[in-house]
Scaffold this motif. Structure first.
Motif, mmCIF file in Angstrom:
data_model
loop_
_atom_site.group_PDB
_atom_site.id
_atom_site.type_symbol
_atom_site.label_atom_id
_atom_site.label_comp_id
_atom_site.label_asym_id
_atom_site.label_seq_id
_atom_site.Cartn_x
_atom_site.Cartn_y
_atom_site.Cartn_z
ATOM 1 N N ALA A 1 0.832 -1.208 0.000
ATOM 2 C CA ALA A 1 0.000 0.000 0.000
ATOM 3 C C ALA A 1 0.863 1.253 0.000
ATOM 4 O O ALA A 1 0.591 2.213 -0.732
ATOM 5 N N ASN B 1 2.430 1.615 -3.465
ATOM 6 C CA ASN B 1 1.433 2.078 -4.443
ATOM 7 C C ASN B 1 1.084 3.532 -4.237
ATOM 8 O O ASN B 1 0.985 4.305 -5.193
ATOM 9 N N SER B 2 0.879 3.932 -2.977
ATOM 10 C CA SER B 2 0.503 5.308 -2.690
ATOM 11 C C SER B 2 1.530 6.270 -3.262
ATOM 12 O O SER B 2 1.178 7.268 -3.893
ATOM 13 N N ALA C 1 0.836 8.756 -6.339
ATOM 14 C CA ALA C 1 0.822 10.190 -6.020
ATOM 15 C C ALA C 1 1.915 10.931 -6.772
ATOM 16 O O ALA C 1 1.694 12.033 -7.281
ATOM 17 N N HIS D 1 -6.390 10.716 -10.662
ATOM 18 C CA HIS D 1 -5.820 11.541 -9.598
ATOM 19 C C HIS D 1 -5.173 12.803 -10.158
ATOM 20 O O HIS D 1 -5.237 13.865 -9.544
ATOM 21 N N PHE E 1 -2.609 11.427 -2.553
ATOM 22 C CA PHE E 1 -2.160 10.592 -1.450
ATOM 23 C C PHE E 1 -3.312 10.250 -0.508
ATOM 24 O O PHE E 1 -3.292 9.239 0.168
ATOM 25 N N ASP E 2 -4.317 11.115 -0.467
ATOM 26 C CA ASP E 2 -5.417 10.971 0.480
ATOM 27 C C ASP E 2 -6.673 10.389 -0.164
ATOM 28 O O ASP E 2 -7.666 10.139 0.494
ATOM 29 N N THR F 1 -3.956 1.307 -1.794
ATOM 30 C CA THR F 1 -3.119 2.397 -1.298
ATOM 31 C C THR F 1 -3.305 2.505 0.217
ATOM 32 O O THR F 1 -4.137 1.796 0.783
ATOM 33 N N ILE F 2 -2.561 3.400 0.847
ATOM 34 C CA ILE F 2 -2.675 3.521 2.312
ATOM 35 C C ILE F 2 -4.106 3.878 2.733
ATOM 36 O O ILE F 2 -4.684 3.202 3.578
ATOM 37 N N SER G 1 -4.873 13.832 6.562
ATOM 38 C CA SER G 1 -5.685 12.946 5.734
ATOM 39 C C SER G 1 -7.117 12.823 6.268
ATOM 40 O O SER G 1 -7.347 12.705 7.471
#
Lengths: 286, 414
Positions: A82, A85-86, A90, A158, A220-221, A236-237, B243
């Motif tokens: 994760a 990938n993030s 990003a 994204h 990222f979010d 992802t995270i 986040s």
């Protein structure tokens, strides 16, 4: 007040016409504002220590501290994938949206450009349209193209979500850029490309960089697009946190949260430094 | 220039040169915008266009039951059970669909219009393949007597076209009766108007709460010495940069039954049993207000910073009380900040998905949740798209207002 008294009001002094209720209101406002700041900060601050709890509970007091949830976050294969990938998604999305967004901003700041308002409104609309609509559209579109369960689709989606931030920050920075400098470079024989690279870019780069930071943070979010477009390999995270929150609340999520908070603190500090630098270069004091 | 005046043709030449140079520059400006414009078109506008297309595109019955659709086109409208000819065509269509494994798609499509039709259609599809010869009408009636009722034929008539408005009808809790007229859905089938109202209500509540909290705070921040206020702004910006998932997680940790808030209240002896603070409307409103608050504070703060303090002082010195001075002098000047913050927060709130899904109960889900649900679970893409279309229209209306009153280029990003 005597004539020799300083004419400037000193905090927390009150103006002479302020009576009891004025002072009372002042303190009520102070208390309310501090309470609001606590409301803004507290949830995150309260959650952080629980990531160091040895027991997998979310209650205080914490009996003993340990780093085992961080160890799990940094060693568990699923989380590692994760994280990887993030960052891949990003960074790729940021490069795309920063390049395209900066170029477009240079074009948009051209004076008297017919249709500028409409073009800007369209370019910025990805920021306004609900993420669910973007995700549904992307899902249909990339399924048709056959790249629904791939990194490419997520990166493209994204990137377009990040461009409005780049456009907004860079056009704002360019508004304070003295175009005469660019023209001077041109008149001295520099090609438009050279003049942009050697004159404009070094001056506006704080704006470009903060736009890039916004774009990075957006990707990222982001979780909804990943939810629809990503298969298991593209977790992802935030996607992993989403699963964790829905299925079973493990302190590893909190460890991940702490890491994300550190990243956002880093970004915020960078942004603040850039803002100061930008203000200084423009000769503004804040 | 040495000559006091330019010759007339020289002037004209200069003018046309200037115009040429300007139009060249304008073309260059458009060329710089073009890559992003094309990128936005391909990765954003076209996908959304595709979603809108899917909200009216309805090819399943038209393509799969082609012969039947064509015959129904020619037949008179109305709730009539057709004759042998149509049944024969339908039998051929269904047999072909079974062979091509598209029968279940038709069953699902019919079921979106009236539940129970999937079962009936699939049962028919299973049995009809074993029958070689007609007359077909009795065969159909024997498999399921529903084929003799106007309902199914009315649905087939409605869905026979390539395009349909039915998904939008369903999205506003309407349907068509056997005669094909638009009527309100049965009370048990009504859902989305409620969801729509709920989405608006929760968003409005969150917006007003944010405004009520952010206004005093921004006022306070704007009247601090710049050094202090910059420091305090970090406290606003840090949650803004944190986040969304992290903040939602924090609220789950805080508000759940064994969570921090409940343990504190119980340790203090204020309550005996944990309160239900999460997985209900309260949790959604608290978490969303917290998450959207910075979007209200930032525009308010930047507008309030620009208001000269001398105006209020002047009002006070002219005899206005503190309330009058605030209401008649300060407040009107802060209105641009209010409209910017209110519109921004409301626009963002009506699209919320993650937070209500994680901290809300079944009765607190908003529009986006149902779009996701139809996309992934019930697979009714047409309805998902129609709901998306309605959500999009509401956002675009608000966006136009925002553009009109605030101007999107004036958004402040911390």
């Amino acid at each position: 007040m005597s004539a020799s008294a300083k004419p400037v009001q000193k905090a927390p002094g009150f103006a002479p016409y302020v009576r009891f209720w004025g002072k009372f209101n002042h303190y009520v406002l102070l208390a309310f504002s501090l309470a609001t700041l606590v409301f803004l900060m507290a949830p995150v601050l309260v959650a952080i220590p629980l990531a160091f709890n040895t027991d997998p509970y979310f209650t205080y007091p914490i009996q003993s501290f340990s780093l085992k949830w961080f160890k799990e976050f940094f060693t568990d294969e699923v989380w590692q994938m994760a994280v990887k990938n993030s960052f891949i998604i990003a960074i790729s999305a940021t490069i795309l949206s920063t390049t395209l967004g900066t170029l477009a901003s240079v074009g948009l700041t051209h004076r008297n450009l017919p249709g500028r308002a409409l073009i800007t409104a369209i370019l910025v609309s990805p920021m306004i349209v609900p993420i669910m609509i973007v995700a549904v559209g992307a899902y249909f579109f990339y399924s048709t193209l056959g790249i629904a369960n791939s990194m490419v689709g997520i990166v493209l989606a994204h990137a377009v979500l990040g461009t409005p931030f780049v456009v907004i920050t860079v056009t704002a920075t360019l508004a304070g850029f003295d175009q005469a400098l660019f023209r001077a470079a041109r008149s001295l024989g520099a090609s438009p490309m050279t003049a942009f690279r050697r004159i404009t870019l070094p001056i506006i780069w704080p704006g470009v960089f903060s736009g890039a930071l916004f774009a990075f943070a957006t990707s990222f979010d982001e979780v909804v697009v990943v939810l629809f477009l990503g298969s298991v390999e593209q977790r992802t995270i935030p996607r992993q946190m989403w699963t964790g929150l829905r299925e079973q609340l493990s302190p590893t999520i909190l460890a991940a949260a702490v890491v994300l908070i550190l990243i956002s603190v880093g970004m915020l500090l960078t942004l603040e430094a850039l803002r100061r630098r930008n203000a200084k270069m423009r000769g503004l004091k804040d | 220039m040495s000559a006091p005046t330019l010759a007339l043709d020289e002037k004209a030449l200069l003018k046309s040169k200037l115009r040429k140079a300007e139009s060249k520059q304008r073309i260059r400006a458009y060329a710089l915008i073009l890559p992003l414009f094309v990128f936005t078109l391909l990765t954003f506008l076209v996908p959304i266009g595709l979603m809108l297309f899917n909200s009216v595109h309805d090819p399943v019955v038209h393509d799969t039951l082609a012969r039947t659709s064509a015959l129904l086109d020619a037949a008179p409208d109305g709730p009539i059970v057709p004759d042998e000819l149509v049944f024969k065509a339908l039998a051929a269509d269904i047999k072909q669909a079974v062979k091509e494994q598209t029968a279940s798609k038709v069953g699902s499509r019919l079921n979106y219009e009236a539940s129970g039709l999937r079962t009936m259609f699939m049962k028919t599809a299973r049995h009809i393949s074993q029958v070689e010869n007609g007359p077909w009408k009795p065969v159909f009636l024997e498999i399921d007597e529903g084929w003799g009722k106007p309902k199914v034929w009315s649905v087939l008539r409605q869905t026979r076209g390539q395009y349909t408005g039915n998904f939008y009808l369903h999205a506003v809790d309407m349907t068509r009766n056997d005669q094909g007229d638009v009527v309100r859905a049965a009370p048990d089938d009504r859902l989305y108007l409620d969801v729509f109202a709920r989405t608006m209500w929760v968003s409005l509540l969150v917006t007003l709460l944010s405004l009520a909290i952010a206004y005093p705070l921004s006022y306070w921040l704007a009247h601090l010495p710049p050094k202090v206020s910059n420091l305090m702004m970090v406290l606003v910006l840090l949650p803004f940069w944190t986040s969304l998932l992290v903040r939602t997680t924090a609220w789950v940790v805080l508000l759940q039954k064994e969570g921090v808030v409940n343990s504190i209240l119980m340790a203090l002896g204020w309550i005996d049993n944990p309160l239900n603070l999460i997985f209900n409307r309260l949790g959604v409103v608290i978490a969303m207000t917290h998450i959207l608050l910075p979007f209200m504070i930032l525009p308010l703060y930047s507008v309030m910073r620009q208001i000269p303090p001398s105006y209020v002082r002047a009002a006070r010195s002219l005899g206005a009380g503190p309330f009058t001075a605030f209401w008649r002098v300060y407040f009107p000047q802060s209105l641009p900040g209010i409209s910017a913050g209110v519109l921004l927060v409301f626009i963002l709130a009506i699209g919320y998905y993650i937070t209500p899904a994680l901290v809300g109960g079944a009765g607190d889900q908003m529009m986006s949740y149902f779009i996701a649900d139809h996309l992934t679970r019930s697979l009714n893409w047409g309805l998902a798209s129609a709901l998306g279309g309605l959500l999009l229209v509401s956002v675009l209306v608000l966006y136009a207002l925002y553009e009109r009153f605030v101007g999107i280029a004036n958004v402040r990003l911390g």
